[in-house]
Write an enzyme that holds these catalytic residues in place. Structure first.
Site, PDB file in Angstrom:
ATOM      1  N   ARG A  20       0.836  -1.212   0.000  1.00  0.00           N
ATOM      2  CA  ARG A  20       0.000   0.000   0.000  1.00  0.00           C
ATOM      3  C   ARG A  20       0.865   1.255   0.000  1.00  0.00           C
ATOM      4  NH1 ARG A  20      -3.593  -0.357   4.916  1.00  0.00           N
ATOM      5  NH2 ARG A  20      -1.718  -1.328   5.702  1.00  0.00           N
ATOM      6  N   ASN A  38      -6.262  -2.927   2.254  1.00  0.00           N
ATOM      7  CA  ASN A  38      -6.198  -4.373   2.389  1.00  0.00           C
ATOM      8  C   ASN A  38      -7.606  -4.928   2.504  1.00  0.00           C
ATOM      9  OD1 ASN A  38      -3.391  -4.445   2.437  1.00  0.00           O
ATOM     10  ND2 ASN A  38      -3.263  -4.445   4.653  1.00  0.00           N
TER      11      ASN A  38
END
Length: 89
Positions: A20, A38
């Site tokens: 990320r 996520n």
């Protein structure tokens, strides 16, 4: 150039490896807005808005991520949101 927005899911070893963070920093560098997060199944979900070429570059950078491994990607066009930044959720 016209903007598009894609909803993308990355499958594989993509959580707990800086995925990320890499997505966020690359998207900001390319001028892409959207978000990344996520998912409970171990995948990573992203929406990215920018030029088609910039989004292709972002996806390629994520496939080339050195710490994890992308096994499969699904992507579809979604309506534009005209947001201004890229955030990690």
């Amino acid at each position: 150039m016209d903007k598009i927005r894609k909803h993308i899911i990355f499958y594989g070893y993509v959580q707990g490896v800086g995925f990320r963070w890499k997505a966020s920093s690359t998207a900001r560098r390319l001028g892409i807005s959207g978000w990344v997060r996520n998912l409970p199944d171990g995948s990573v979900e992203m929406e990215a808005e920018g030029t088609a070429r910039d989004i292709e570059d972002l996806i390629q950078a994520m496939e080339d991520h050195s710490w994890g491994s992308v096994e499969r990607i699904t992507a579809e066009n979604v309506p534009l949101h005209n947001d201004y930044n890229f955030e990690v959720r």
